[in-house]
Design a protein around this motif. Structure first.
Motif, PDB file in Angstrom:
ATOM      1  N   ASP A  66       0.831  -1.207   0.000  1.00  0.00           N
ATOM      2  CA  ASP A  66       0.000   0.000   0.000  1.00  0.00           C
ATOM      3  C   ASP A  66       0.866   1.258   0.000  1.00  0.00           C
ATOM      4  O   ASP A  66       0.559   2.230  -0.687  1.00  0.00           O
ATOM      5  CB  ASP A  66      -0.935   0.030   1.208  1.00  0.00           C
ATOM      6  CG  ASP A  66      -2.118  -0.903   1.070  1.00  0.00           C
ATOM      7  OD1 ASP A  66      -2.519  -1.227  -0.065  1.00  0.00           O
ATOM      8  OD2 ASP A  66      -2.658  -1.310   2.125  1.00  0.00           O
TER       9      ASP A  66
ATOM     10  N   TYR B 271       2.872   1.462  -3.500  1.00  0.00           N
ATOM     11  CA  TYR B 271       2.031   1.728  -4.673  1.00  0.00           C
ATOM     12  C   TYR B 271       0.924   2.744  -4.406  1.00  0.00           C
ATOM     13  O   TYR B 271      -0.064   2.791  -5.124  1.00  0.00           O
ATOM     14  CB  TYR B 271       1.442   0.413  -5.188  1.00  0.00           C
ATOM     15  CG  TYR B 271       2.500  -0.581  -5.586  1.00  0.00           C
ATOM     16  CD1 TYR B 271       3.489  -0.250  -6.507  1.00  0.00           C
ATOM     17  CD2 TYR B 271       2.528  -1.856  -5.035  1.00  0.00           C
ATOM     18  CE1 TYR B 271       4.473  -1.157  -6.870  1.00  0.00           C
ATOM     19  CE2 TYR B 271       3.508  -2.772  -5.396  1.00  0.00           C
ATOM     20  CZ  TYR B 271       4.474  -2.413  -6.310  1.00  0.00           C
ATOM     21  OH  TYR B 271       5.449  -3.312  -6.681  1.00  0.00           O
ATOM     22  N   ARG B 272       1.097   3.592  -3.416  1.00  0.00           N
ATOM     23  CA  ARG B 272       0.044   4.549  -3.041  1.00  0.00           C
ATOM     24  C   ARG B 272      -0.344   5.492  -4.182  1.00  0.00           C
ATOM     25  O   ARG B 272      -1.458   5.982  -4.215  1.00  0.00           O
ATOM     26  CB  ARG B 272       0.445   5.322  -1.806  1.00  0.00           C
ATOM     27  CG  ARG B 272       1.581   6.300  -2.001  1.00  0.00           C
ATOM     28  CD  ARG B 272       1.960   7.021  -0.706  1.00  0.00           C
ATOM     29  NE  ARG B 272       3.264   7.639  -0.827  1.00  0.00           N
ATOM     30  CZ  ARG B 272       4.419   7.076  -0.515  1.00  0.00           C
ATOM     31  NH1 ARG B 272       4.435   5.854  -0.037  1.00  0.00           N
ATOM     32  NH2 ARG B 272       5.549   7.720  -0.681  1.00  0.00           N
ATOM     33  N   GLU B 273       0.553   5.719  -5.102  1.00  0.00           N
ATOM     34  CA  GLU B 273       0.263   6.623  -6.223  1.00  0.00           C
ATOM     35  C   GLU B 273      -0.477   5.932  -7.364  1.00  0.00           C
ATOM     36  O   GLU B 273      -0.904   6.606  -8.302  1.00  0.00           O
ATOM     37  CB  GLU B 273       1.574   7.220  -6.768  1.00  0.00           C
ATOM     38  CG  GLU B 273       2.364   8.009  -5.746  1.00  0.00           C
ATOM     39  CD  GLU B 273       1.637   9.253  -5.265  1.00  0.00           C
ATOM     40  OE1 GLU B 273       0.956   9.901  -6.086  1.00  0.00           O
ATOM     41  OE2 GLU B 273       1.750   9.571  -4.068  1.00  0.00           O
ATOM     42  N   ARG B 274      -0.601   4.619  -7.326  1.00  0.00           N
ATOM     43  CA  ARG B 274      -1.261   3.906  -8.418  1.00  0.00           C
ATOM     44  C   ARG B 274      -2.091   2.722  -7.939  1.00  0.00           C
ATOM     45  O   ARG B 274      -1.916   1.599  -8.417  1.00  0.00           O
ATOM     46  CB  ARG B 274      -0.255   3.488  -9.458  1.00  0.00           C
ATOM     47  CG  ARG B 274       0.991   2.883  -8.920  1.00  0.00           C
ATOM     48  CD  ARG B 274       2.103   3.001  -9.901  1.00  0.00           C
ATOM     49  NE  ARG B 274       2.823   1.760 -10.037  1.00  0.00           N
ATOM     50  CZ  ARG B 274       3.995   1.694 -10.608  1.00  0.00           C
ATOM     51  NH1 ARG B 274       4.550   2.743 -11.127  1.00  0.00           N
ATOM     52  NH2 ARG B 274       4.617   0.556 -10.700  1.00  0.00           N
TER      53      ARG B 274
END
Length: 109
Positions: A81, A84-87
């Motif tokens: 999480d 990859y918070r930006e996607r």
């Protein structure tokens, strides 16, 4: 193998599948030096997908196939999480697979 172990093995295959679907599966191993990092998740030498492919999946498969003691907790989804918070939409299925792995590991034996 008991049902829980089989479910964990299936989940590891699903994580591999999701990495392949995302195009993040590599045929070439990182260097021995990169794999030997002492940092958590090899953050100084590998990206998270490489860590999953070259460290996490092989270690978990070895434990599952060899009947070794599995960890009693897993927070791999939480790490994903963050990474990859930006996607989140692009990696949604990978996040689901990692979360399910965490759940299976956390179940009573």
């Amino acid at each position: 193998m008991n049902e829980r172990i089989l479910a964990i093995a299936d989940q590891l295959l699903l994580i591999e599948h999701e990495l392949r679907q995302l195009g993040w599966w590599s045929a070439h191993s990182p260097s021995d030096e990169a794999l030997a990092s002492c940092e958590p998740f090899c953050v100084d030498t590998l990206d998270f997908a490489q860590w999953l492919q070259w460290i996490f999946l092989p270690r978990m498969r070895t434990l599952v196939e060899g009947g070794g003691a599995l960890p009693s907790v897993s927070g791999i989804r939480a790490m994903a999480d963050v990474v990859y918070r930006e996607r989140p939409l692009e990696v949604r299925e990978l996040l689901v697979a990692l979360g399910r792995f965490d759940q299976l590991i956390g179940k009573a034996r």
